[in-house]
Design a protein around this motif. Structure first.
Motif, PDB file in Angstrom:
ATOM      1  N   GLU A   1     -23.215   5.535  -4.030  1.00 41.93           N
ATOM      2  CA  GLU A   1     -23.779   6.718  -3.377  1.00 41.93           C
ATOM      3  C   GLU A   1     -23.362   8.017  -4.077  1.00 41.93           C
ATOM      4  O   GLU A   1     -24.107   8.995  -4.084  1.00 41.93           O
ATOM      5  N   TYR A   2     -22.166   8.030  -4.634  1.00 39.61           N
ATOM      6  CA  TYR A   2     -21.641   9.222  -5.294  1.00 39.61           C
ATOM      7  C   TYR A   2     -21.559   9.065  -6.815  1.00 39.61           C
ATOM      8  O   TYR A   2     -21.134   9.987  -7.494  1.00 39.61           O
ATOM      9  N   ASP A   3     -21.920   7.884  -7.296  1.00 41.65           N
ATOM     10  CA  ASP A   3     -21.828   7.562  -8.719  1.00 41.65           C
ATOM     11  C   ASP A   3     -20.439   7.883  -9.250  1.00 41.65           C
ATOM     12  O   ASP A   3     -20.266   8.594 -10.239  1.00 41.65           O
ATOM     13  N   ARG A   4     -19.426   7.339  -8.537  1.00 43.61           N
ATOM     14  CA  ARG A   4     -18.059   7.603  -8.952  1.00 43.61           C
ATOM     15  C   ARG A   4     -17.214   6.342  -8.894  1.00 43.61           C
ATOM     16  O   ARG A   4     -17.456   5.457  -8.078  1.00 43.61           O
ATOM     17  N   ILE A   5     -16.240   6.334  -9.772  1.00 45.46           N
ATOM     18  CA  ILE A   5     -15.257   5.264  -9.805  1.00 45.46           C
ATOM     19  C   ILE A   5     -13.982   5.800  -9.168  1.00 45.46           C
ATOM     20  O   ILE A   5     -13.474   6.851  -9.572  1.00 45.46           O
ATOM     21  N   ASN A   6     -13.499   5.113  -8.174  1.00 52.13           N
ATOM     22  CA  ASN A   6     -12.261   5.489  -7.495  1.00 52.13           C
ATOM     23  C   ASN A   6     -11.101   4.737  -8.125  1.00 52.13           C
ATOM     24  O   ASN A   6     -11.142   3.505  -8.228  1.00 52.13           O
ATOM     25  N   LEU A   7     -10.097   5.471  -8.538  1.00 54.97           N
ATOM     26  CA  LEU A   7      -8.852   4.893  -9.038  1.00 54.97           C
ATOM     27  C   LEU A   7      -7.802   5.170  -7.977  1.00 54.97           C
ATOM     28  O   LEU A   7      -7.576   6.329  -7.613  1.00 54.97           O
ATOM     29  N   ILE A   8      -7.162   4.127  -7.468  1.00 56.23           N
ATOM     30  CA  ILE A   8      -6.298   4.244  -6.300  1.00 56.23           C
ATOM     31  C   ILE A   8      -4.889   3.773  -6.643  1.00 56.23           C
ATOM     32  O   ILE A   8      -4.637   2.569  -6.778  1.00 56.23           O
ATOM     33  N   PRO A   9      -3.944   4.710  -6.783  1.00 58.22           N
ATOM     34  CA  PRO A   9      -2.560   4.302  -7.001  1.00 58.22           C
ATOM     35  C   PRO A   9      -2.089   3.424  -5.841  1.00 58.22           C
ATOM     36  O   PRO A   9      -2.446   3.659  -4.685  1.00 58.22           O
ATOM     37  N   ALA A  10      -1.290   2.424  -6.165  1.00 58.80           N
ATOM     38  CA  ALA A  10      -0.815   1.470  -5.159  1.00 58.80           C
ATOM     39  C   ALA A  10       0.703   1.469  -5.112  1.00 58.80           C
ATOM     40  O   ALA A  10       1.367   1.534  -6.148  1.00 58.80           O
ATOM     41  N   PHE A  11       1.224   1.375  -3.891  1.00 58.07           N
ATOM     42  CA  PHE A  11       2.656   1.400  -3.631  1.00 58.07           C
ATOM     43  C   PHE A  11       3.029   0.254  -2.708  1.00 58.07           C
ATOM     44  O   PHE A  11       2.184  -0.297  -2.003  1.00 58.07           O
ATOM     45  N   ALA A  12       4.304  -0.080  -2.696  1.00 58.19           N
ATOM     46  CA  ALA A  12       4.862  -1.008  -1.716  1.00 58.19           C
ATOM     47  C   ALA A  12       6.014  -0.287  -1.022  1.00 58.19           C
ATOM     48  O   ALA A  12       6.729   0.499  -1.653  1.00 58.19           O
ATOM     49  N   ALA A  13       6.148  -0.538   0.279  1.00 59.80           N
ATOM     50  CA  ALA A  13       7.171   0.145   1.064  1.00 59.80           C
ATOM     51  C   ALA A  13       7.912  -0.874   1.919  1.00 59.80           C
ATOM     52  O   ALA A  13       7.290  -1.587   2.706  1.00 59.80           O
ATOM     53  N   GLU A  14       9.225  -0.932   1.729  1.00 64.59           N
ATOM     54  CA  GLU A  14      10.040  -1.833   2.539  1.00 64.59           C
ATOM     55  C   GLU A  14      10.364  -1.164   3.875  1.00 64.59           C
ATOM     56  O   GLU A  14      10.877  -0.042   3.907  1.00 64.59           O
ATOM     57  N   LEU A  15      10.068  -1.859   4.954  1.00 65.72           N
ATOM     58  CA  LEU A  15      10.340  -1.365   6.305  1.00 65.72           C
ATOM     59  C   LEU A  15      11.375  -2.250   6.966  1.00 65.72           C
ATOM     60  O   LEU A  15      11.562  -3.405   6.568  1.00 65.72           O
ATOM     61  N   ASP A  16      12.031  -1.715   8.005  1.00 71.33           N
ATOM     62  CA  ASP A  16      13.063  -2.522   8.658  1.00 71.33           C
ATOM     63  C   ASP A  16      12.794  -2.791  10.131  1.00 71.33           C
ATOM     64  O   ASP A  16      13.613  -3.398  10.806  1.00 71.33           O
ATOM     65  N   ARG A  17      11.623  -2.353  10.625  1.00 66.89           N
ATOM     66  CA  ARG A  17      11.296  -2.640  12.025  1.00 66.89           C
ATOM     67  C   ARG A  17       9.783  -2.592  12.219  1.00 66.89           C
ATOM     68  O   ARG A  17       9.043  -2.198  11.319  1.00 66.89           O
ATOM     69  N   ASP A  18       9.356  -2.941  13.419  1.00 61.77           N
ATOM     70  CA  ASP A  18       7.940  -2.892  13.755  1.00 61.77           C
ATOM     71  C   ASP A  18       7.446  -1.461  13.740  1.00 61.77           C
ATOM     72  O   ASP A  18       8.199  -0.528  14.030  1.00 61.77           O
ATOM     73  N   PRO A  19       6.154  -1.265  13.450  1.00 57.20           N
ATOM     74  CA  PRO A  19       5.620   0.091  13.421  1.00 57.20           C
ATOM     75  C   PRO A  19       5.389   0.648  14.824  1.00 57.20           C
ATOM     76  O   PRO A  19       5.217  -0.099  15.787  1.00 57.20           O
ATOM     77  N   THR A  20       5.384   1.956  14.907  1.00 58.76           N
ATOM     78  CA  THR A  20       4.871   2.660  16.071  1.00 58.76           C
ATOM     79  C   THR A  20       3.459   3.072  15.683  1.00 58.76           C
ATOM     80  O   THR A  20       3.282   3.884  14.767  1.00 58.76           O
ATOM     81  N   LEU A  21       2.466   2.473  16.322  1.00 61.31           N
ATOM     82  CA  LEU A  21       1.079   2.697  15.915  1.00 61.31           C
ATOM     83  C   LEU A  21       0.592   4.094  16.289  1.00 61.31           C
ATOM     84  O   LEU A  21       0.942   4.627  17.334  1.00 61.31           O
ATOM     85  N   ASN A  22      -0.241   4.657  15.422  1.00 59.63           N
ATOM     86  CA  ASN A  22      -0.891   5.922  15.742  1.00 59.63           C
ATOM     87  C   ASN A  22      -2.318   5.629  16.221  1.00 59.63           C
ATOM     88  O   ASN A  22      -2.699   4.471  16.380  1.00 59.63           O
ATOM     89  N   HIS A  23      -3.116   6.671  16.406  1.00 59.60           N
ATOM     90  CA  HIS A  23      -4.465   6.519  16.952  1.00 59.60           C
ATOM     91  C   HIS A  23      -5.417   5.719  16.061  1.00 59.60           C
ATOM     92  O   HIS A  23      -6.447   5.258  16.529  1.00 59.60           O
ATOM     93  N   GLU A  24      -5.079   5.538  14.794  1.00 65.10           N
ATOM     94  CA  GLU A  24      -5.967   4.850  13.863  1.00 65.10           C
ATOM     95  C   GLU A  24      -5.926   3.331  14.008  1.00 65.10           C
ATOM     96  O   GLU A  24      -6.799   2.635  13.496  1.00 65.10           O
TER      97      GLU A  24
END
Length: 150
Positions: free
Chosen positions: A83-106
């Motif tokens: 639709e936009y004739d674009r290539i998306n390049l998406i940096p990727a990360f990993a994150a170590e967590l130590d407990r369950d998440p507190t969810l937000n509205h998403e």
């Protein structure tokens, strides 16, 4: 002419639980984009923000916690939007967590899953590939130069 753009980042949250590697997937809430999909964290880069800063902010916003460790994957997610004739390049990360998440509205649910189960639950092939890369690096050792010093 096709344009390449960096506008979002991917984050693969993980933990070690009872000696086993698990990845965190969040289910998108019914009233947001990608409703019902199980996904890792994704975030939009804000103006004047570096990709690693976006990753740190998004972990905080979407899980309610600071990562124990944040590191970059030595690869990027990429896809073409016709639709936009674009290539998306998406940096990727990993994150170590130590407990369950507190969810937000998403998000309306979460699950800690073994790597092979998490990969199957994800819809996008490039995200599955990056999760497998994160798994391999966690098993063999994360090169120090990939660790973000925040």
């Amino acid at each position: 002419m096709t344009n390449a753009i960096i506008r979002v980042i991917d984050i693969y949250p993980y933990r070690f639980f009872a000696g086993n590697l698990q990845f965190l997937l969040l289910r998108r809430a019914p009233d947001v984009e990608y409703a019902g999909q199980w996904r890792m964290l994704v975030g939009k880069i804000e103006e004047a923000e570096k990709a690693w800063q976006t990753a740190l902010r998004e972990v905080r916003e979407e899980t309610g916690q600071d990562p124990k460790r944040l590191w970059t994957l030595p690869s990027v997610n990429h896809f073409y939007e016709w639709e936009y004739d674009r290539i998306n390049l998406i940096p990727a990360f990993a994150a170590e967590l130590d407990r369950d998440p507190t969810l937000n509205h998403e998000h309306d649910d979460f699950a800690w899953l073994a790597p092979e189960v998490a990969a199957v639950r994800m819809d996008w092939p490039e995200q599955q590939r990056l999760l497998q890369l994160a798994t391999r690096l966690l098993q063999t050792g994360i090169p120090p130069e990939l660790v973000v010093d925040f």
